[in-house]
Enzyme design. Structure first.
Site, PDB file in Angstrom:
ATOM      1  N   LYS A 105       0.825  -1.212   0.000  1.00 31.68           N
ATOM      2  CA  LYS A 105       0.000   0.000   0.000  1.00 31.68           C
ATOM      3  C   LYS A 105       0.858   1.261   0.000  1.00 31.68           C
ATOM      4  O   LYS A 105       0.599   2.194  -0.759  1.00 31.68           O
ATOM      5  CB  LYS A 105      -0.927  -0.030   1.213  1.00 31.68           C
ATOM      6  CG  LYS A 105      -1.942   1.100   1.261  1.00 31.68           C
ATOM      7  CD  LYS A 105      -3.046   0.819   2.266  1.00 31.68           C
ATOM      8  CE  LYS A 105      -2.610   0.865   3.694  1.00 31.68           C
ATOM      9  NZ  LYS A 105      -2.012  -0.274   4.297  1.00 31.68           N
TER      10      LYS A 105
ATOM     11  N   THR B 101       3.940   1.521  -1.015  1.00 33.62           N
ATOM     12  CA  THR B 101       4.650   1.560  -2.285  1.00 33.62           C
ATOM     13  C   THR B 101       3.768   2.153  -3.376  1.00 33.62           C
ATOM     14  O   THR B 101       4.206   3.001  -4.175  1.00 33.62           O
ATOM     15  CB  THR B 101       5.116   0.141  -2.681  1.00 33.62           C
ATOM     16  OG1 THR B 101       5.931  -0.385  -1.627  1.00 33.62           O
ATOM     17  CG2 THR B 101       5.907   0.154  -3.974  1.00 33.62           C
TER      18      THR B 101
ATOM     19  N   ARG C 113       2.189   8.257   7.161  1.00 33.79           N
ATOM     20  CA  ARG C 113       2.502   8.097   8.580  1.00 33.79           C
ATOM     21  C   ARG C 113       3.994   7.840   8.787  1.00 33.79           C
ATOM     22  O   ARG C 113       4.696   7.377   7.890  1.00 33.79           O
ATOM     23  CB  ARG C 113       1.714   6.923   9.170  1.00 33.79           C
ATOM     24  CG  ARG C 113       0.218   7.148   9.233  1.00 33.79           C
ATOM     25  CD  ARG C 113      -0.500   5.905   9.721  1.00 33.79           C
ATOM     26  NE  ARG C 113      -0.309   4.794   8.803  1.00 33.79           N
ATOM     27  CZ  ARG C 113      -0.562   3.526   9.098  1.00 33.79           C
ATOM     28  NH1 ARG C 113      -1.013   3.206  10.291  1.00 33.79           N
ATOM     29  NH2 ARG C 113      -0.378   2.581   8.202  1.00 33.79           N
TER      30      ARG C 113
ATOM     31  N   LYS D 141       7.066  -6.712  10.403  1.00 35.60           N
ATOM     32  CA  LYS D 141       6.549  -6.057   9.203  1.00 35.60           C
ATOM     33  C   LYS D 141       7.639  -5.348   8.400  1.00 35.60           C
ATOM     34  O   LYS D 141       7.570  -5.231   7.190  1.00 35.60           O
ATOM     35  CB  LYS D 141       5.462  -5.046   9.612  1.00 35.60           C
ATOM     36  CG  LYS D 141       4.750  -4.378   8.448  1.00 35.60           C
ATOM     37  CD  LYS D 141       3.589  -3.543   8.960  1.00 35.60           C
ATOM     38  CE  LYS D 141       2.846  -2.872   7.813  1.00 35.60           C
ATOM     39  NZ  LYS D 141       3.585  -1.762   7.226  1.00 35.60           N
TER      40      LYS D 141
ATOM     41  N   ALA E 193      -3.711   1.174  12.683  1.00 34.04           N
ATOM     42  CA  ALA E 193      -5.119   1.165  12.275  1.00 34.04           C
ATOM     43  C   ALA E 193      -5.915   0.037  12.921  1.00 34.04           C
ATOM     44  O   ALA E 193      -7.134   0.037  12.860  1.00 34.04           O
ATOM     45  CB  ALA E 193      -5.231   1.065  10.764  1.00 34.04           C
TER      46      ALA E 193
ATOM     47  N   PHE F 281      -3.675  -0.743   7.018  1.00 33.65           N
ATOM     48  CA  PHE F 281      -4.332  -2.030   6.802  1.00 33.65           C
ATOM     49  C   PHE F 281      -5.437  -1.938   5.745  1.00 33.65           C
ATOM     50  O   PHE F 281      -5.343  -1.141   4.822  1.00 33.65           O
ATOM     51  CB  PHE F 281      -4.825  -2.616   8.126  1.00 33.65           C
ATOM     52  CG  PHE F 281      -3.714  -2.879   9.109  1.00 33.65           C
ATOM     53  CD1 PHE F 281      -2.592  -3.611   8.741  1.00 33.65           C
ATOM     54  CD2 PHE F 281      -3.763  -2.388  10.402  1.00 33.65           C
ATOM     55  CE1 PHE F 281      -1.554  -3.852   9.639  1.00 33.65           C
ATOM     56  CE2 PHE F 281      -2.736  -2.620  11.310  1.00 33.65           C
ATOM     57  CZ  PHE F 281      -1.630  -3.358  10.927  1.00 33.65           C
TER      58      PHE F 281
ATOM     59  N   PHE G 185       3.468  -8.473  -8.805  1.00 35.28           N
ATOM     60  CA  PHE G 185       4.660  -9.154  -8.299  1.00 35.28           C
ATOM     61  C   PHE G 185       5.267  -9.986  -9.419  1.00 35.28           C
ATOM     62  O   PHE G 185       4.569 -10.389 -10.361  1.00 35.28           O
ATOM     63  CB  PHE G 185       4.310 -10.069  -7.111  1.00 35.28           C
ATOM     64  CG  PHE G 185       4.269  -9.365  -5.787  1.00 35.28           C
ATOM     65  CD1 PHE G 185       5.127  -9.730  -4.754  1.00 35.28           C
ATOM     66  CD2 PHE G 185       3.366  -8.337  -5.551  1.00 35.28           C
ATOM     67  CE1 PHE G 185       5.085  -9.094  -3.524  1.00 35.28           C
ATOM     68  CE2 PHE G 185       3.316  -7.691  -4.328  1.00 35.28           C
ATOM     69  CZ  PHE G 185       4.179  -8.071  -3.308  1.00 35.28           C
TER      70      PHE G 185
ATOM     71  N   TRP H   9       6.943  -0.676  -8.002  1.00 34.87           N
ATOM     72  CA  TRP H   9       8.139  -1.193  -7.318  1.00 34.87           C
ATOM     73  C   TRP H   9       9.290  -1.268  -8.312  1.00 34.87           C
ATOM     74  O   TRP H   9      10.401  -0.852  -8.018  1.00 34.87           O
ATOM     75  CB  TRP H   9       7.863  -2.573  -6.716  1.00 34.87           C
ATOM     76  CG  TRP H   9       8.975  -3.054  -5.814  1.00 34.87           C
ATOM     77  CD1 TRP H   9       9.057  -2.925  -4.459  1.00 34.87           C
ATOM     78  CD2 TRP H   9      10.188  -3.714  -6.223  1.00 34.87           C
ATOM     79  NE1 TRP H   9      10.242  -3.467  -3.992  1.00 34.87           N
ATOM     80  CE2 TRP H   9      10.953  -3.952  -5.056  1.00 34.87           C
ATOM     81  CE3 TRP H   9      10.710  -4.124  -7.453  1.00 34.87           C
ATOM     82  CZ2 TRP H   9      12.188  -4.585  -5.086  1.00 34.87           C
ATOM     83  CZ3 TRP H   9      11.961  -4.748  -7.491  1.00 34.87           C
ATOM     84  CH2 TRP H   9      12.687  -4.978  -6.306  1.00 34.87           C
TER      85      TRP H   9
END
Length: 562
Positions: free
Chosen positions: A77, A79, A100, A111, A279, A307, A387, A415
């Protein structure tokens, strides 16, 4: 995807990127040297004077980035947030990011960092993911200063008749440490304080973090701090920071932390990174001050909420947008084929294998989040964050499922390609903003009862059949209404992994109820927290924490941070 990209880690890509001096980034959005306060060459805070000047300017469009329920497969998210902003700038739209600040808890836990990835990152990523400009440390200090002053009040005669068994304010630490969830303080005799049960929250779960992120300015920050409930007295009435008379001291500790931080992406898009509530246990959005400032400095602001749409987006739209008077222009819902296959029943170890059936089964999770955003009356686009393991058949299948359901969709490769990989998404986003009807409205009215607000979120956002309240929560509903808190919005504390309150129920579960075990007043922040399931406000570390891979070389460069 080129082999040179495959072998480079995020931190290597970040280190090989050339940043511009932050004064140049500031100049690109109309800020001069007097408008920023430098933290070295590549970081700065916006000055109080600059923030005050911006209030009279017209606001740009706010775009919210959210996602499906997260899985260990990853969604990307942050990215996509970065890459989309870079892409909008490539299309000639003056765009900024509002994100954030990372917490050291997940950074050193499981994470990892929160600055994006690949060629869609904010820089300097090492600084941002570690101590940055010290905001989280200031919040930790303010939180613990309040805890110390409460215990000192007990020691010095307890003029407010605080019931030491009903102190709800906890100490805080910006790390995952399960051993601190429940502690005893004040042991050792009369000179060591009054013995009582206590505990620690992770800093990002502190109400002070939520207060800082929802305050409109320093004056509002002080007012909100004064309203925070820290305990109950022997008559079972709430005791606040204002009753203790220490809101001034707490505001003093936060006077620099309340200013948003200016940094840049790899492609030099300006980014304000400020505040970092989780969140799943808080409201999951960056600060109102940063989002509003970015909207005054740019034509578009791309911001994200933590999230899935069941948590961060719901809270952005029902709490933050209501508090700040934000009218979002559109929402981007990030999904990956890998994560959808996990929601469809695949194991993480099997995700490299093509499995269209699992993808189709997992699509139900994405569809529910789309329905949630649509229920707010907002235009949206699904971003398929690609991906390397995604096959053509899987990619085409997901696009076809979206199109068959009338869901706007765009393939995203930020990415690998940075802003260039987000142009398709940016163009689709601009198209839906221009052509779709925006009838944004909150899901509940503040005049609804706390119980009805919770039921609305559980049934309309999670898809639950209803809500069960524990005996304690039922009593609190009555008490809180009596204290005058019934008109506040609700902030649900719930597992991020499932639409339900059971993290094992993936996909789109049905036939479940949400169990509210306890309510917690966050009156300073301006909401009531409803704790569901087994959600913790102080996480623990995994068996193999990310910290085990971290080091620093002889030149002072971080190793294994990402």
């Amino acid at each position: 995807m080129g082999t040179n990209i495959q072998v480079k880690s995020d931190i290597e890509i970040a280190r090989d990127s050339k940043m511009k001096p932050i004064v140049d980034i500031a100049a690109s959005i109309g800020l001069d040297a007097d408008d920023i306060e430098l933290f070295g060459k590549y970081k700065a805070k916006l000055s109080s004077e600059a923030l005050a000047k911006l209030k009279t300017k017209e606001s740009g469009k706010v775009v919210l980035v959210t996602a499906i329920n997260p899985t260990p497969a990853g969604e990307g998210k942050s990215t996509v947030t970065v890459g989309l902003a870079d892409a909008l700038n490539k299309l000639g739209k003056k765009t900024m990011i509002a994100m954030r600040e990372p917490s050291l808890g997940p950074t050193m836990g499981i994470k990892g960092g929160a600055t994006g990835g690949g060629f869609a990152q904010v820089l300097p990523m090492e600084d941002i993911n570690l101590h940055f400009t010290g905001d989280l440390h200031a919040i930790t200090t303010a939180n613990n200063a309040l805890a110390a002053l409460i215990d000192n009040h007990l020691q010095q005669g307890n003029k407010l008749n605080i019931d030491q068994r009903r102190i709800v304010w906890k100490r805080a630490l910006d790390l995952n440490d399960r051993a601190l969830r429940k502690v005893i303080v004040g042991l050792g005799g009369p000179m060591q304080g009054v013995p009582r049960e206590d505990g620690f929250d992770i800093t990002v779960a502190s109400e002070i973090m939520a207060v800082l992120c929802l305050a409109s300015d320093l004056k509002d920050l002080k007012l909100r701090l004064s309203k925070m409930v820290v305990a109950y007295n022997y008559d079972k009435q709430p005791v606040t920071v204002g009753d203790l008379g220490i809101e001034g001291a707490l505001t003093l500790l936060l006077k620099e932390a309340v200013k948003p931080n200016l940094v840049q992406t790899i492609e030099h898009t300006p980014a304000l990174i400020h505040g970092g509530p989780f969140a799943n246990i808080a409201h999951g959005c960056n600060s109102v001050i940063a989002t509003e400032a970015a909207s005054k400095l740019a034509d578009f602001v791309v911001t994200e909420a933590g999230f899935g749409a069941d948590l961060g987006a719901e809270k952005f739209l029902n709490i933050k947008a209501r508090t700040a008077g934000i009218d979002p222009s559109a929402v981007v819902i990030v999904a990956t084929i890998r994560a959808l296959k996990m929601h469809g029943g695949m194991k993480k170890t099997e995700l490299v294998n093509e499995d269209v059936k699992a993808l189709r089964d997992g699509f139900t999770n994405l569809k529910k989040h789309v329905e949630t955003i649509a229920s707010f009356g907002l235009p949206y686009v699904v971003a398929i964050n690609r991906f390397i393991t995604d096959t053509e058949l899987e990619t085409n299948t997901l696009k076809e499922m979206c199109e068959d359901a009338g869901i706007p969709v765009a393939l995203t490769e930020v990415w690998e390609k940075g802003g260039d990989g987000g142009v398709e998404l940016a163009e689709r986003l601009l198209d839906v903003i221009e052509k779709s009807e925006n009838t944004f409205a909150h899901l509940y009215d503040l005049s609804d009862s706390l119980e009805d607000k919770i039921k609305t979120i559980a049934t309309q956002v999670y898809g639950a059949d209803g809500v069960e309240f524990s005996p304690k929560a039922k009593k609190q509903l009555v008490d809180f209404d009596g204290f005058g808190w019934g008109l506040l919005p609700v902030c649900m504390a719930k597992t991020q992994y499932s639409l339900s309150d059971d993290p094992q129920k993936l996909g789109r579960p049905s036939g479940f109820t949400i169990t509210v075990r306890e309510l917690k007043p966050s009156v300073g922040a301006g909401f009531i927290v409803a704790l569901t399931g087994e959600v913790m406000t102080m996480p623990g570390l995994p068996k193999l924490p990310a910290a085990l891979n971290m080091d620093v070389d002889e030149e002072g460069n971080a190793v294994g941070l990402f």
